[in-house]
Design a protein around this motif. Sequence first.
Motif, PDB file in Angstrom:
ATOM      1  N   ALA A 124       0.831  -1.211   0.000  1.00 58.61           N
ATOM      2  CA  ALA A 124       0.000   0.000   0.000  1.00 58.61           C
ATOM      3  C   ALA A 124       0.863   1.258   0.000  1.00 58.61           C
ATOM      4  O   ALA A 124       0.503   2.282  -0.591  1.00 58.61           O
TER       5      ALA A 124
ATOM      6  N   THR B 202       5.596  -0.492   9.033  1.00 64.84           N
ATOM      7  CA  THR B 202       5.255   0.735   8.304  1.00 64.84           C
ATOM      8  C   THR B 202       6.482   1.608   8.079  1.00 64.84           C
ATOM      9  O   THR B 202       6.630   2.215   7.021  1.00 64.84           O
TER      10      THR B 202
ATOM     11  N   SER C 173      -1.277   4.068   9.204  1.00 62.64           N
ATOM     12  CA  SER C 173      -2.689   3.891   8.869  1.00 62.64           C
ATOM     13  C   SER C 173      -3.614   4.911   9.508  1.00 62.64           C
ATOM     14  O   SER C 173      -4.827   4.828   9.328  1.00 62.64           O
TER      15      SER C 173
ATOM     16  N   ARG D  15      -3.108   5.473   3.132  1.00 63.07           N
ATOM     17  CA  ARG D  15      -2.324   4.245   3.292  1.00 63.07           C
ATOM     18  C   ARG D  15      -3.263   3.042   3.365  1.00 63.07           C
ATOM     19  O   ARG D  15      -2.974   1.954   2.872  1.00 63.07           O
ATOM     20  N   LEU D  16      -4.420   3.262   3.982  1.00 63.04           N
ATOM     21  CA  LEU D  16      -5.337   2.168   4.252  1.00 63.04           C
ATOM     22  C   LEU D  16      -6.128   1.746   3.002  1.00 63.04           C
ATOM     23  O   LEU D  16      -6.337   0.553   2.771  1.00 63.04           O
TER      24      LEU D  16
ATOM     25  N   GLN E 181      -5.161  -1.064   0.604  1.00 58.81           N
ATOM     26  CA  GLN E 181      -5.229  -2.402   1.190  1.00 58.81           C
ATOM     27  C   GLN E 181      -6.566  -3.085   0.912  1.00 58.81           C
ATOM     28  O   GLN E 181      -6.664  -4.310   0.968  1.00 58.81           O
TER      29      GLN E 181
ATOM     30  N   TYR F  15      -6.393  -5.927  -1.540  1.00 57.10           N
ATOM     31  CA  TYR F  15      -5.907  -7.251  -1.139  1.00 57.10           C
ATOM     32  C   TYR F  15      -7.051  -8.255  -1.039  1.00 57.10           C
ATOM     33  O   TYR F  15      -6.923  -9.421  -1.414  1.00 57.10           O
ATOM     34  N   TYR F  16      -8.168  -7.779  -0.500  1.00 58.35           N
ATOM     35  CA  TYR F  16      -9.276  -8.679  -0.167  1.00 58.35           C
ATOM     36  C   TYR F  16     -10.060  -9.093  -1.412  1.00 58.35           C
ATOM     37  O   TYR F  16     -10.466 -10.259  -1.538  1.00 58.35           O
TER      38      TYR F  16
ATOM     39  N   ASN G 222      -5.399  -2.700   8.587  1.00 58.09           N
ATOM     40  CA  ASN G 222      -5.529  -3.745   7.575  1.00 58.09           C
ATOM     41  C   ASN G 222      -6.902  -4.417   7.639  1.00 58.09           C
ATOM     42  O   ASN G 222      -7.567  -4.632   6.621  1.00 58.09           O
TER      43      ASN G 222
ATOM     44  N   ALA H 247      -9.634  -2.225   6.351  1.00 58.20           N
ATOM     45  CA  ALA H 247      -9.698  -2.267   4.886  1.00 58.20           C
ATOM     46  C   ALA H 247     -10.559  -3.444   4.426  1.00 58.20           C
ATOM     47  O   ALA H 247     -11.323  -3.337   3.462  1.00 58.20           O
TER      48      ALA H 247
ATOM     49  N   THR I 255       1.450 -11.118   6.985  1.00 60.64           N
ATOM     50  CA  THR I 255       1.826  -9.701   6.925  1.00 60.64           C
ATOM     51  C   THR I 255       3.324  -9.410   6.981  1.00 60.64           C
ATOM     52  O   THR I 255       3.711  -8.252   6.927  1.00 60.64           O
TER      53      THR I 255
END
Length: 382
Positions: free
Chosen positions: A2, A33, A115, A120-121, A124, A127-128, A158, A161, A311
Amino acid sequence: MALTLMPHLLQMSLKKNNIKEEVVILTATSGDTGKAALEGFKNLNQIKIIVFFPEDGVSNIQKLQMRTQEGNNTYVVSINGNFDDAQSEVKNIFSNDEFNKLLLKNNYILSSANSINIGRLLPQVVYYFYSYLNLCKNNHINLGDKINFVVPTGNFGNILAAYYAKLMGLPVNKLICASNENNVLYDFFDTGKYDKNRVFHLTTSPSMDILISSNLERLLFEVANRDYNKVNSLMNDLKNKGFYEIDHNMKLNLNTFYGEYATQSEVKDNICKVFKENNYLIDTHTCVAYTAYEKYKKNDFENVATVIVSTASPYKFSKDVLTSLDKNIENLDEFLILENLSLETNTNIPFPIKNLRTAKILHNRNCDISELKKEIKNILKV
């Protein structure tokens, strides 16, 4: 990942909004981070980045990654305190009008990269959807089937998100929030009470050693039906009393979430178990998630396809991973431990970590929590 996108979004935003001041990225990190942000923002025009990390709250490899960071606009400061201390002070600096006016007078404005910054968030969230579509592509599920995600959680970015992905239409059954022994989130999802008044544990999963999960405030906003007055009241209770308790309706709105946690001994045992049974090496944080999922399954929950969100690289936490495999690390330095882990597991040391052996230490700053503003002034020469 991210944080490879966010710096370019920020640069474009500066350009589109015709902002002439130099942006100072101010961020506190519990480990991961920091390096990611430094690498993403290094050598970008009109941006400086200052990262604060707890001196005794990250692994030695994480510390080396930050202290050897190159870039003409990167600054790293270790602090004598824990991540919660650093994050709270960074937030105080953001809301300090006098300090911000001083910076603006010197042509600087502040932003953040961990985050607490929505930029930044949001990447992410991808990803899902990516994980879900891959399960469909490989015929593990059918399109439309609900699945679970297990996320090792500290600052709650995370997993939030993942919740946003669900709000966008992703078929999510449960979001399993996995904590280590700093299990404030486990208690919250169990009781509806968030209480930071507890012992702070330094664990083998340091990126999750957090008692004040910043992004939980964003979730509260959603489950309070966006009643910001209610959220403000809860945040004031946290600030003044060290705890808050949500009402019955808010608790009902948390039904997507399930909390679990892992002890240090469970993490150690399960790293070994996963490797022996699956020939798959996981780090301490991923193992917290794996352990939480094993506990979830024992509670007779329905058999739903589940993604465990991994992670970090096991090589960032090589000492604890190698110890978990019942190998002796006595008299081994950090790099011999890396080599032994590679030999024992027949896996490769990632190049960025392998190259730390010869990397030059470029950052040696250290300060107390009360001195963050002073450090920033010294770095910016204001």
